[in-house]
Design a protein around this motif. Structure first.
Motif, mmCIF file in Angstrom:
data_model
loop_
_atom_site.group_PDB
_atom_site.id
_atom_site.type_symbol
_atom_site.label_atom_id
_atom_site.label_comp_id
_atom_site.label_asym_id
_atom_site.label_seq_id
_atom_site.Cartn_x
_atom_site.Cartn_y
_atom_site.Cartn_z
ATOM 1 N N GLU A 12 13.764 -14.860 6.737
ATOM 2 C CA GLU A 12 14.201 -16.183 6.307
ATOM 3 C C GLU A 12 13.231 -17.267 6.792
ATOM 4 O O GLU A 12 12.937 -18.227 6.071
ATOM 5 N N ALA A 13 12.719 -17.100 8.033
ATOM 6 C CA ALA A 13 11.783 -18.080 8.581
ATOM 7 C C ALA A 13 10.488 -18.118 7.773
ATOM 8 O O ALA A 13 9.970 -19.189 7.444
ATOM 9 N N VAL A 14 9.999 -16.909 7.439
ATOM 10 C CA VAL A 14 8.774 -16.837 6.640
ATOM 11 C C VAL A 14 8.979 -17.489 5.283
ATOM 12 O O VAL A 14 8.158 -18.287 4.818
ATOM 13 N N SER A 15 10.082 -17.162 4.637
ATOM 14 C CA SER A 15 10.358 -17.695 3.307
ATOM 15 C C SER A 15 10.482 -19.216 3.335
ATOM 16 O O SER A 15 9.936 -19.912 2.470
ATOM 17 N N LYS A 16 11.174 -19.752 4.359
ATOM 18 C CA LYS A 16 11.393 -21.198 4.434
ATOM 19 C C LYS A 16 10.073 -21.947 4.606
ATOM 20 O O LYS A 16 9.792 -22.906 3.871
ATOM 21 N N VAL A 17 9.235 -21.507 5.555
ATOM 22 C CA VAL A 17 8.014 -22.256 5.873
ATOM 23 C C VAL A 17 6.977 -22.105 4.761
ATOM 24 O O VAL A 17 6.371 -23.089 4.315
ATOM 25 N N PHE A 18 6.771 -20.876 4.278
ATOM 26 C CA PHE A 18 5.773 -20.672 3.230
ATOM 27 C C PHE A 18 6.186 -21.333 1.915
ATOM 28 O O PHE A 18 5.345 -21.848 1.172
ATOM 29 N N SER A 19 7.471 -21.325 1.621
ATOM 30 C CA SER A 19 7.918 -21.941 0.370
ATOM 31 C C SER A 19 7.609 -23.428 0.349
ATOM 32 O O SER A 19 7.275 -23.997 -0.692
ATOM 33 N N GLN A 20 7.708 -24.066 1.530
ATOM 34 C CA GLN A 20 7.489 -25.507 1.595
ATOM 35 C C GLN A 20 6.016 -25.872 1.697
ATOM 36 O O GLN A 20 5.580 -26.883 1.149
ATOM 37 N N ALA A 75 6.379 -10.183 4.381
ATOM 38 C CA ALA A 75 7.130 -11.348 3.913
ATOM 39 C C ALA A 75 6.189 -12.516 3.591
ATOM 40 O O ALA A 75 6.424 -13.257 2.626
ATOM 41 N N SER A 76 5.121 -12.660 4.373
ATOM 42 C CA SER A 76 4.176 -13.758 4.137
ATOM 43 C C SER A 76 3.447 -13.569 2.810
ATOM 44 O O SER A 76 3.350 -14.500 1.996
ATOM 45 N N LEU A 77 2.913 -12.364 2.593
ATOM 46 C CA LEU A 77 2.181 -12.115 1.348
ATOM 47 C C LEU A 77 3.105 -12.185 0.140
ATOM 48 O O LEU A 77 2.720 -12.696 -0.922
ATOM 49 N N ASN A 78 4.314 -11.689 0.302
ATOM 50 C CA ASN A 78 5.278 -11.730 -0.804
ATOM 51 C C ASN A 78 5.640 -13.174 -1.144
ATOM 52 O O ASN A 78 5.761 -13.544 -2.316
ATOM 53 N N SER A 79 5.780 -14.013 -0.104
ATOM 54 C CA SER A 79 6.096 -15.422 -0.340
ATOM 55 C C SER A 79 4.939 -16.134 -1.035
ATOM 56 O O SER A 79 5.145 -16.930 -1.953
ATOM 57 N N LEU A 80 3.711 -15.837 -0.617
ATOM 58 C CA LEU A 80 2.548 -16.425 -1.280
ATOM 59 C C LEU A 80 2.460 -15.966 -2.739
ATOM 60 O O LEU A 80 2.055 -16.736 -3.618
ATOM 61 N N GLU A 134 5.115 -15.005 -4.648
ATOM 62 C CA GLU A 134 6.220 -15.594 -5.396
ATOM 63 C C GLU A 134 6.004 -17.088 -5.651
ATOM 64 O O GLU A 134 6.533 -17.628 -6.628
ATOM 65 N N ASN A 135 5.239 -17.742 -4.776
ATOM 66 C CA ASN A 135 4.957 -19.170 -4.959
ATOM 67 C C ASN A 135 3.672 -19.403 -5.743
ATOM 68 O O ASN A 135 3.114 -20.503 -5.713
ATOM 69 N N ASP A 136 3.198 -18.354 -6.428
ATOM 70 C CA ASP A 136 2.049 -18.451 -7.331
ATOM 71 C C ASP A 136 0.754 -18.852 -6.633
ATOM 72 O O ASP A 136 -0.112 -19.500 -7.236
ATOM 73 N N ILE A 137 0.615 -18.486 -5.374
ATOM 74 C CA ILE A 137 -0.640 -18.707 -4.667
ATOM 75 C C ILE A 137 -1.547 -17.488 -4.837
ATOM 76 O O ILE A 137 -2.735 -17.626 -5.119
ATOM 77 N N LEU A 174 4.035 -3.224 -6.575
ATOM 78 C CA LEU A 174 3.401 -4.165 -7.486
ATOM 79 C C LEU A 174 2.606 -3.431 -8.567
ATOM 80 O O LEU A 174 2.680 -3.766 -9.753
ATOM 81 N N LYS A 175 1.845 -2.406 -8.161
ATOM 82 C CA LYS A 175 1.042 -1.664 -9.121
ATOM 83 C C LYS A 175 1.931 -0.936 -10.126
ATOM 84 O O LYS A 175 1.655 -0.926 -11.335
ATOM 85 N N THR A 176 3.047 -0.360 -9.630
ATOM 86 C CA THR A 176 3.964 0.340 -10.524
ATOM 87 C C THR A 176 4.589 -0.619 -11.519
ATOM 88 O O THR A 176 4.666 -0.341 -12.718
ATOM 89 N N ALA A 177 5.039 -1.773 -11.010
ATOM 90 C CA ALA A 177 5.649 -2.766 -11.894
ATOM 91 C C ALA A 177 4.638 -3.272 -12.903
ATOM 92 O O ALA A 177 4.967 -3.523 -14.069
ATOM 93 N N ASP A 178 3.397 -3.408 -12.457
ATOM 94 C CA ASP A 178 2.344 -3.886 -13.355
ATOM 95 C C ASP A 178 2.073 -2.872 -14.463
ATOM 96 O O ASP A 178 1.907 -3.225 -15.637
ATOM 97 N N GLU A 179 2.065 -1.605 -14.076
ATOM 98 C CA GLU A 179 1.840 -0.560 -15.070
ATOM 99 C C GLU A 179 2.985 -0.485 -16.075
ATOM 100 O O GLU A 179 2.773 -0.348 -17.286
ATOM 101 N N GLU A 180 4.237 -0.583 -15.565
ATOM 102 C CA GLU A 180 5.393 -0.537 -16.464
ATOM 103 C C GLU A 180 5.379 -1.717 -17.423
ATOM 104 O O GLU A 180 5.708 -1.590 -18.605
#
Length: 721
Positions: free
Chosen positions: A616-624, A664-669, A671-674, A707-713
């Motif tokens: 939650e901490a990672v998501s809150k700070v990176f999202s902002q 969580a940090s990479l996933n937040s980046l 999801e925030n289109d970074i 991510l690779k699997t979802a990308d392939e699908e």
């Protein structure tokens, strides 16, 4: 008390009278950490120089300048400054001016102060802008006359700087070197540039736009001027800071920006004088200006003038100043350029020279003190040796203590007998871990309910520092080693930065020619005189030391943490960072690094205080705050570098679950289109087989596979459609 803006109507006569009352704005905060650890306890402007608080020299100067209203702008230690003023002669009915305290806790620079002043609307006309640590004998009426005459000729004139000619005896010339390009016909400033300090060993060069020299028949390039930091500003100056948020410093940002701007078309002029003026803005400056003052370079500003009512100094040659009730043993010897405060006792066989000794000190037998500053209520045991050091108030040194060059002993420190402190040691009575506190450290210090266990658990390498402190102060001593952020750097430039703001002699670092836009010339001593009214000086040669250079990591982290703590908008934070990057000429890699460090510190704060869980901490700070990276990354290599910085900085912090924080940090980046998939895949290909990262990338590896699997699908679905 904070001054209130006067509202309502007034007659034309009242307005004119109000405008004619010269005002002054005093910057009591330096917005620096050069005087740590002492400035952690007391503001710099209240530290004593020759046993008189620095702010007194500034206020005495303003009183002689016939200023009628003084605004003291306070940020750090505002309560101490306010209390001092309330109990001083400046708050009495017969004070030469009205003094008001403006509390500005959010101010972090001169620019912030000017914007705050503008918002309050307290400035009615021309005003004096001065630091609370200025020592000067400049005849202000001549400077004011120059300012008025210049303004009559140039209606766009908004600021007059006071600059003093640096003759060969002035070692303060090396404290804050700068180059001014001036129009010879009227002293208008055409260009301003800070130049490299001598310990950088870099020869300075200027690059100036030729358009700035248009319509200038003849100009002079001056590198021999000392910036007195005394300015006369028009009422237009605070609004200009308001309109240009990136103006933070007075010279490097404001003056340089104004004189280089085609849009503003405002004039900055230089008033050049032979008189003395300088700021106490580093340990080197403190040392040099103290000796200048004792050597009567600032005449008629002299110690026996006794600016404080309780002072009782008398003068005798060779530049010895003593108050009443000083007790000297018959066999002790007091050398030149020495001041001794009342109530101090000095024992048999003790030798003191080129020193300032405070009030009510007890100095034992057979002690040698040279080129040092001993503040009030200090006890020094027999057979001790103190060389080129500062010992703050209420310190107790045992017998046979040796303080080598450059030691700074903080308030209330106790050192056992027989201890030897190495060159450049800084000791405080309580732990001070970093020059720039993290957001969490600030919150702990502000929260009186924070437990000692919480504060202790967050200290960096506290155990190791305690061991070092015991080795220096002894098992029965009281003291902690203070280490600035520079001590953690390994590169040579950082080491030179660290030593440049000390009292230590470094002969090998002197530049002995004007190739570096300064020289250290052999001094010609003037004849001593027995007259207490003498203007002649008697300065001994000292090796030159130099100030700190700016450290981008320190300043950058402070900038981002301040933005996070105060919830600044993204545009403001981006502007501040970019301004800092350009002013210090660093790469975007360094900008990304300080941003990630600040974000991870904030995340660690939430986790440590159990405010939020790790994810939650990672998501809150990176999202902002992740949108900051849109102005810091411009190509695929930059985004890969960003991921590497995130991983490396996470590994440096003692997170309980670093693998979860990285995922969580990479996933937040993401999801925030970074971050895009291509950058993530490229980065993963370079580190996936490296065993040194196995403990931190376990969750991330599964995420990349997903991510690779979802990308392939997704690709297969697109093909089917």
């Amino acid at each position: 008390m904070t001054p209130k803006q006067k509202r309502g109507t007034a007659s034309h006569k009242d307005v004119v009278e109000q405008d004619d009352r010269l005002q002054a704005v005093v910057l009591t905060d330096s917005f620096e950490t050069r005087f740590m650890p002492l400035s952690a306890v007391k503001p710099r402007c209240l530290l004593p120089l020759a046993n008189i608080p620095l702010i007194e020299y500034t206020l005495e100067f303003l009183a002689k300048a016939d200023v009628k209203e003084v605004y003291l702008v306070c940020s750090s230690h505002a309560d101490q400054i306010n209390e001092y003023i309330e109990n001083s002669k400046w708050n009495l009915p017969w004070s030469p001016f009205k003094v008001s305290t403006i509390i500005s806790p959010e101010s972090r620079s001169v620019g912030d102060v000017m914007r705050d002043i503008d918002n309050r609307g307290v400035i009615n006309g021309d005003f004096v802008l001065i630091s609370g640590d200025v020592i000067s004998n400049v005849q202000f009426d001549k400077m004011l006359d120059f300012h008025k005459k210049t303004h009559a000729k140039d209606k766009d004139h908004i600021l007059t700087m006071c600059l003093s000619k640096a003759i060969q005896h002035y070692k303060t010339r090396s404290i804050e070197p700068a180059t001014f390009i001036l129009d010879k016909s009227n002293s208008r400033c055409i260009y301003y540039e800070n130049i490299d300090k001598p310990h950088s060993k870099i020869k300075s060069a200027l690059s100036i736009d030729p358009e700035l020299l248009e319509d200038v028949k003849e100009f002079s390039l001056r590198n021999d001027l000392i910036d007195c930091r005394i300015d006369i500003c028009s009422a237009q100056v605070p609004p200009l800071f308001q309109d240009n948020f990136d103006y933070q410093t007075l010279r490097e940002d404001f003056v340089k920006g104004v004189v280089s701007s085609d849009l503003l078309k405002k004039g900055v002029y230089a008033y050049i004088t032979d008189e003395y003026g300088s700021r106490v803005d580093s340990w080197q400056a403190y040392d040099e200006i103290s000796q200048d003052f004792l050597g009567r370079w600032v005449y008629p500003v002299v110690l026996e003038a006794n600016p404080l009512e309780e002072n009782t100094y008398s003068y005798e040659s060779p530049h010895i100043y003593k108050e009443k009730d000083v007790v000297l043993a018959e066999s002790c010897k007091i050398g030149k350029c020495t001041a001794i405060g009342s109530g101090t006792k000095i024992g048999e066989g003790t030798f003191i020279q080129d020193c300032v000794i405070g009030k009510n000190c007890s100095i034992g037998k057979n002690i040698k003190i040279s080129n040092s500053y001993i503040w009030d209520n200090t006890v020094i045991g027999d057979h001790s040796v103190i060389t080129h050091s500062i010992v703050a108030s209420d310190v107790e040194l045992g017998s046979k203590v040796i303080l080598n060059d450059g030691c700074v002993i903080g308030f209330d420190v106790k050192i056992d007998s027989g201890m030897i402190l190495p060159q450049g040691s800084r000791i405080s009575s309580s732990p001070i871990e970093t020059d720039v506190p993290s957001v969490f450290e600030e919150s702990l210090s502000a929260d009186s309910n924070s437990s000692g266990e919480e504060k202790a658990s967050f200290a960096v390498n506290k155990k190791n520092r305690d061991i070092i402190a015991i080795e220096l102060v002894g098992p029965n001593g009281i003291g902690y080693v203070y280490e600035s952020d520079y001590s953690d750097d390994d590169d040579d430039s950082s080491i030179s930065n660290h030593v440049s703001n000390t009292l230590v002699h470094h002969v090998e670092e002197l530049y002995l020619s004007d190739d570096s836009i300064r020289s250290t010339s052999a001094r010609t001593k003037k004849k001593r005189t027995m007259s207490s009214g003498s203007m002649y000086t008697d300065r001994e040669d000292y090796e030159t030391e130099f100030e700190d250079e700016e450290d981008f990591e320190k300043e950058g982290i402070a900038t981002v943490e301040r933005a996070i703590e105060n919830n600044h908008d993204l545009d403001t934070a981006m502007l501040e960072l970019n301004t800092l990057r350009m002013s210090m000429n660093v790469t975007y890699h360094e900008v990304r690094t300080v941003t990630i460090k600040s974000i991870l510190r904030r995340i660690n704060h939430f986790i440590f205080t159990q405010t939020l869980g790790a994810k939650e901490a990672v998501s809150k700070v990176f999202s902002q705050w992740s949108a900051l990276f849109k102005r810091q990354c411009f190509d695929p290599e930059d985004y890969i570098d960003l991921i590497n910085i995130v991983m490396e900085e996470i590994m440096k912090i003692d997170f309980d679950k670093p693998n979860l924080i990285l995922f969580a940090s990479l996933n937040s980046l993401y999801e925030n289109d970074i971050l895009e998939e291509s950058s993530i895949y490229s980065w993963w290909d370079t580190i996936s087989e490296d065993p040194s990262y196995s403990n931190v990338v376990s969750l991330t590896s599964k995420w990349v596979e997903w991510l690779k699997t979802a990308d392939e699908e997704s690709s297969e679905e697109d093909d089917d459609e």
